[in-house]
Every structure is written in structure tokens, then in C-alpha cells.
Design a protein around this motif. Structure first.
Motif, short mmCIF file in Angstrom:
data_model
loop_
_atom_site.label_atom_id
_atom_site.label_comp_id
_atom_site.label_asym_id
_atom_site.label_seq_id
_atom_site.Cartn_x
_atom_site.Cartn_y
_atom_site.Cartn_z
N PHE A 48 49.79 2.13 21.09
CA PHE A 48 48.52 2.65 20.60
C PHE A 48 47.57 3.03 21.74
O PHE A 48 46.86 4.04 21.65
N VAL A 49 47.56 2.27 22.83
CA VAL A 49 46.72 2.64 23.97
C VAL A 49 47.28 3.90 24.62
O VAL A 49 46.52 4.83 24.96
N HIS A 50 48.59 3.95 24.80
CA HIS A 50 49.24 5.11 25.42
C HIS A 50 49.00 6.36 24.58
O HIS A 50 48.62 7.42 25.12
N ARG A 51 49.18 6.26 23.28
CA ARG A 51 48.99 7.42 22.41
C ARG A 51 47.54 7.90 22.45
O ARG A 51 47.28 9.10 22.50
N TYR A 52 46.61 6.95 22.44
CA TYR A 52 45.19 7.34 22.46
C TYR A 52 44.83 8.05 23.76
O TYR A 52 44.03 8.99 23.78
N MET A 53 45.46 7.62 24.86
CA MET A 53 45.20 8.27 26.14
C MET A 53 45.71 9.71 26.17
O MET A 53 45.22 10.52 26.94
N HIS A 54 46.69 10.01 25.33
CA HIS A 54 47.15 11.40 25.21
C HIS A 54 46.23 12.19 24.28
O HIS A 54 45.97 13.37 24.52
N GLN A 55 45.76 11.56 23.23
CA GLN A 55 44.99 12.28 22.22
C GLN A 55 43.53 12.49 22.62
O GLN A 55 42.90 13.45 22.18
N ASN A 56 42.99 11.60 23.44
CA ASN A 56 41.62 11.76 23.93
C ASN A 56 41.66 12.63 25.18
O ASN A 56 42.18 12.22 26.23
N LYS A 57 41.13 13.83 25.09
CA LYS A 57 41.24 14.79 26.18
C LYS A 57 40.59 14.29 27.47
O LYS A 57 41.10 14.54 28.57
N PHE A 58 39.47 13.58 27.35
CA PHE A 58 38.80 13.06 28.54
C PHE A 58 39.67 12.02 29.24
O PHE A 58 39.86 12.07 30.46
N LEU A 59 40.22 11.08 28.45
CA LEU A 59 41.06 10.03 29.03
C LEU A 59 42.33 10.61 29.64
O LEU A 59 42.78 10.15 30.69
N TYR A 60 42.90 11.61 28.95
CA TYR A 60 44.13 12.20 29.51
C TYR A 60 43.83 12.92 30.82
O TYR A 60 44.53 12.73 31.82
N ARG A 61 42.79 13.74 30.80
CA ARG A 61 42.49 14.56 31.98
C ARG A 61 42.13 13.70 33.19
O ARG A 61 42.57 13.97 34.31
N THR A 87 55.38 15.66 25.49
CA THR A 87 54.23 14.79 25.81
C THR A 87 53.52 14.24 24.58
O THR A 87 52.78 13.27 24.69
N LYS A 88 53.76 14.85 23.40
CA LYS A 88 53.15 14.34 22.17
C LYS A 88 54.12 13.47 21.38
O LYS A 88 53.86 13.14 20.22
N TYR A 89 55.21 13.09 22.02
CA TYR A 89 56.24 12.30 21.35
C TYR A 89 56.70 11.16 22.27
O TYR A 89 56.40 11.14 23.46
N ASN A 90 57.44 10.23 21.67
CA ASN A 90 58.07 9.13 22.41
C ASN A 90 57.05 8.35 23.26
O ASN A 90 57.25 8.13 24.45
N TYR A 91 55.97 7.93 22.59
CA TYR A 91 54.94 7.13 23.26
C TYR A 91 55.40 5.69 23.48
O TYR A 91 54.86 4.99 24.33
N SER A 92 56.35 5.23 22.68
CA SER A 92 56.74 3.81 22.72
C SER A 92 57.27 3.42 24.09
O SER A 92 58.02 4.15 24.71
N GLN A 93 56.87 2.24 24.52
CA GLN A 93 57.37 1.64 25.76
C GLN A 93 56.96 0.18 25.76
O GLN A 93 55.97 -0.18 25.13
N PRO A 94 57.68 -0.71 26.43
CA PRO A 94 58.92 -0.40 27.16
C PRO A 94 60.20 -0.76 26.40
O PRO A 94 61.28 -0.46 26.88
N PHE A 95 60.11 -1.40 25.23
CA PHE A 95 61.32 -1.97 24.65
C PHE A 95 61.90 -1.17 23.47
O PHE A 95 63.03 -0.70 23.54
N PHE A 96 61.14 -1.06 22.40
CA PHE A 96 61.68 -0.48 21.17
C PHE A 96 61.04 0.88 20.87
O PHE A 96 60.08 1.27 21.50
N SER A 97 61.58 1.55 19.86
CA SER A 97 61.01 2.84 19.44
C SER A 97 60.42 2.73 18.03
O SER A 97 60.27 3.73 17.34
N ILE A 98 60.10 1.51 17.62
CA ILE A 98 59.68 1.24 16.24
C ILE A 98 58.46 2.07 15.84
O ILE A 98 58.45 2.74 14.80
#
Length: 258
Positions: A114-127, A219-230
Motif C-alpha cells: 500500500f505504501v509502494h502503490r501510493y508512492m506511484h499514484q501520488n505524482k508528487f511522491l513519485y517525482r 510501473t502500474k503493476y506488480n507493486y507487491s514485495q518482497p514475498f507474495f503477490s496476494i
């Protein structure tokens, strides 16, 4: 009984062992990555690595060392706050430790997704923050922890602390958990698809899976890390792929979506 008992505390071992293991394991991968016999196992050619990556190896090393310094400080504070020197810690039965391990893995996966995904979706955090990690479009092992310092604190360090606290594991169990997490994280960025690699064949969330995420179309997929893809599968961010052989040697993780 563990090899370090009587020499250093479990808390000190839990702080230092993951750092040392990171450089031993990632360094080993770095040494073999450019060996010619292993070209047939690479997910990207040398030319792609040199052409696509936007940051030099020395810069990556400095970034990782900075993150590990922060990790060590937070780990020492965490163990200091949660430990009581007046009480002798007794290791629970192995079945309990296995259960704690699994809980910690699920908690870490959930936090990081959820933190990783949000960092992609929030343009400021990603940039300004997460894009630093994605300067390695072609990942390699030493770059596994190459992040912006704030991301390293929020995603990895805080995620590890929460996993430790929620699972209720002892500092001794935490040594093994944090070392396991480091090995898995390094392996996911190693850039090689090796035969008999236990991580790559035991986990669906593996080197090829995470390589998809580092590519522009993934970059908009496979956010899961490090263990499962649940979480990717539940929330529709899973990118299936084919692992195909390249004519010039090596493999390519090819996305199955446009």
C-alpha cells in the motif's frame, strides 16, 4: 543455541547481520553478473543496462549505505525500547516461531504494497521520492535498497519495525526474519534467472515478477514485495508475463498486457 550466543546480543545481531548479509549476497551477485558464461541467464543485456539505467554504481552504493545507516539507528532504538534486560527471553516452540514468521511476512507485504502503490499514484511522491529507485530500469542486486532516504525509512525500515512488533517475535527470531527478508529483496533485483534458485521457483513474486514492475509498461503493476503477490491479485494490479528466451542469449520477462 546460536553461533553468536555469548559474543554479541541478539539485538546487536539483528541490527548488523542484515547489513553484512546484504553486501555479501548482493556483492556475490555483482561479481558474477558480468561473467560471460552467465549471459544466458540475464533478464537484460549488458547494453540495455548501460543504456537504460540513469544512475551510476558508485551513487547506488552511497545511497544504499545511507539507507542502512538509518535502518541501523532505527533498529537499535526499536530493540532498546522493546527489550527488558531484567527478563531472560525464552524462545517459543519452533511452531510458534514459524507462525510469527508468516505473520511478519504478511504484515510486511501489506505495508509495502500500500505504501509502494501510493508512492506511484501520488505524482508528487513519485517525482520527488520513489522515482529515485526507478532510475534503475534494469535492476541489479546491489541496487535492491537504492531508495530515497525518506522512502527507505517509510517503506523498508518502518515496515520491518511494524512486522517485528505485530508478529511478537523475539529479537533472536527477528535476526532470521530480517536476514531472510534481505536475501529475498536482493534476489528480486538480481537481474538473473538462475536454475535451481529457490527464491525464484518457490515464490511467484520473484526476480522476473519484479523486473516487470521496473519496466515502463509495468510501473502500474506488480507493486507487491518482497514475498507474495496476494495484494496485486486481489486488487487488480497483477501483471502476468511470459519468460521467453532471447535469440542473443538470456531471458526476457515479457508482459502479457499492453
Amino acid at each position: 543455541m546460536v553461533p553468536w550466543e555469548g559474543y554479541i546480543s541478539d539485538e546487536t545481531m539483528g541490527t548488523l547481520a542484515p547489513i553484512v548479509l546484504y553486501w555479501v549476497y548482493a556483492g556475490g551477485y555483482q561479481l558474477i553478473l558480468h561473467r560471460r558464461p552467465l549471459e544466458r541467464y540475464r533478464l537484460h543485456t549488458r547494453a540495455e543496462e548501460e543504456e537504460k539505467n540513469l544512475v551510476s554504481l558508485p551513487t547506488v552504493v552511497r545511497g544504499v549505505l545511507l539507507q542502512q545507516l538509518v535502518q541501523a539507528i532505527v533498529a537499535m532504538i526499536l530493540f532498546m525500547v522493546t527489550s527488558d534486560s531484567s527478563i531472560t527471553v525464552v524462545q517459543p516452540p519452533i511452531i510458534v516461531q514459524i507462525f510469527q514468521f508468516l505473520i511478519a511476512m504478511l504484515v510486511m507485504d501489506s505495508w509495502q504494497y500500500f505504501v509502494h502503490r501510493y508512492m506511484h499514484q501520488n505524482k508528487f511522491l513519485y517525482r520527488h521520492i520513489h522515482s529515485q529507485h526507478h532510475r534503475l530500469i534494469v535492476p541489479y542486486a546491489i541496487g535492491a535498497l537504492y531508495n530515497h532516504p525518506l522512502e527507505g525509512l517509510l517503506l523498508d525500515t518502518l515496515g520491518g519495525a511494524i512486522s517485528f512488533l505485530v508478529s511478537g517475535m523475539t529479537p533472536r527470531t527477528a535476526v532470521f526474519f530480517f536476514c531472510f527478508a534481505i536475501l529475498k529483496t536482493v534476489d528480486d533485483h538480481c537481474g538473473l534467472w538462475l536454475p535451481y534458485n529457490i527464491f525464484q521457483h518457490l515464490f511467484q513474486n520473484n526476480t522476473a515478477y519484479h523486473d516487470i514492475h521496473h519496466q515502463l509498461q509495468g510501473t502500474k503493476y506488480n507493486y507487491s514485495q518482497p514475498f507474495f503477490s496476494i495484494w496485486d491479485r486481489i486488487l487488480g494490479t497483477h501483471m502476468p508475463y511470459d519468460l521467453v528466451s532471447r535469440k542473443e542469449g538470456g531471458f526476457e520477462a515479457r508482459p502479457l498486457r499492453d
